[in-house]
Write an enzyme that holds these catalytic residues in place. Structure first.
Site: not given
Length: 346
Positions: A49, A91-92, A117, A239
């Site tokens: 990232k 993130e995540d 996200d 995904n």
């Protein structure tokens, strides 16, 4: 320089990299396609990232993985580290903690904070819908949208579409259509939209729908595609496995998108987050607002439409289009400067 900054702390922006430094922060609890793998195993994703921030936004960034899932501890850690960075990209981080964590950090820090996200996905989805509408002659507010998945991205996308003027958004989770009685974060989109009062499961939600947005692992049976409105948009974004194969969806849909680079119309966050953060930092913004995100979506859509290039085969620009990052940054900065509440007063 040290003495100058000590005498005038504002000079830290001129003499250090903090003014252009984004902290990419994760606890490793919701890594795309891998789930809760912990902070150490998530570090390669955060490093990637950071590379994307540099390549597509011209921003320095540093990955920070934290060995805690406690919201209070994460907030306290980042408050203590605030002098070292200029913005925070979450993130995540797993839902529903990610909603509380983002809210708390926005309140605690005087710099831009965004959970990519959630909001990066929402921005690019809206840009893609603008492109699909332009290519097919449809009106965005009139679309009937079904969002399959009520996690971080699903809830953020539903809220953002409502903010953009879409009047009919139905959100589903594993238990079916989400209604206002659920409570918590899931109740908010249900309270704002679903004017027809749809209940039941995916079959009931998709009957006559114009748009399917897949943000879960739930499969979309081919038979249900035939019940949608003629020529629907199918955005199967999970995904690594889309909710329905694009070749199957194309039998019914006028536009098909996925989250994968090996299929057309990839809904890729890299179209949004580098420019959003660059624009926010350029403007000295303390917050990333709905108006700034809407401006980002419109800028991405404008790049796709430049020169009349938008079509059912091209509803968003390529992530490698060099025009995207600067266009998004300029639009976001302009939106931020119009809102005095987000200005740092530089």
């Amino acid at each position: 320089m040290c003495r100058a900054i000590a005498a005038d702390p504002a000079l830290v922006r001129r003499y250090t990299w903090t003014d252009r430094l984004v902290a990419v922060v994760s606890d490793g609890t919701a890594v795309l396609g891998l789930g809760d793998i912990g902070p150490r195993a998530s570090l390669p994703v955060m490093e990637g990232k950071s590379a994307l921030f540099k390549q597509f936004g011209g921003l320095d960034s540093i990955p920070l993985v934290l060995d805690t899932t406690d919201v209070d501890e994460i907030v306290e850690t980042l408050v203590r580290l605030r002098p070292s960075f200029g913005a925070v990209n979450l993130e995540d981080v797993s839902a529903p903690r990610c909603f509380e964590l983002e809210r708390r950090l926005v309140e605690a820090l005087d710099c831009p904070v965004m959970h990519d996200d959630q909001h990066g996905t929402a921005v690019v989805l809206l840009a893609a819908l603008h492109g699909a509408c332009a290519a097919t002659g449809r009106d965005l507010p009139a679309l009937r949208v079904v969002v399959s998945g009520a996690g971080a991205a699903g809830i953020a996308c539903a809220r953002f579409l409502v903010a953009a003027g879409v009047r009919d958004v139905v959100v589903l989770d594993s238990r079916g259509v989400v209604d206002a009685d659920r409570g918590g974060e899931k109740a908010l989109p249900a309270a704002q939209t679903n004017p027809r009062g749809v209940r039941g499961g995916l079959a009931e939600a998709l009957a006559g729908a114009d748009v399917f947005v897949g943000l879960s692992s739930a499969q979309l049976p081919e038979g249900l595609l035939a019940t949608m409105a003629p020529g629907p948009f199918v955005f199967a974004l999970s995904n690594p496995d889309p909710e329905v194969h694009p070749d199957v969806a194309a039998r019914y849909a006028s536009v098909v998108s996925t989250g994968r680079s090996d299929f057309p119309h990839q809904i890729n966050d890299v179209l949004a987050f580098p420019g959003v953060f660059a624009g926010a930092l350029d403007a000295g913004a303390r917050r990333i607002t709905e108006g700034m995100k809407l401006a980002a979506a419109e800028a991405i859509a404008a790049v796709a439409a430049d020169g009349g290039a938008v079509s059912v085969d091209r509803i968003v620009p390529s992530p490698f289009d060099p025009r995207v990052g600067p266009a998004v940054a300029a639009a976001v900065a302009q939106a931020a400067r119009r809102d005095p509440q987000v200005s740092a007063g530089r």
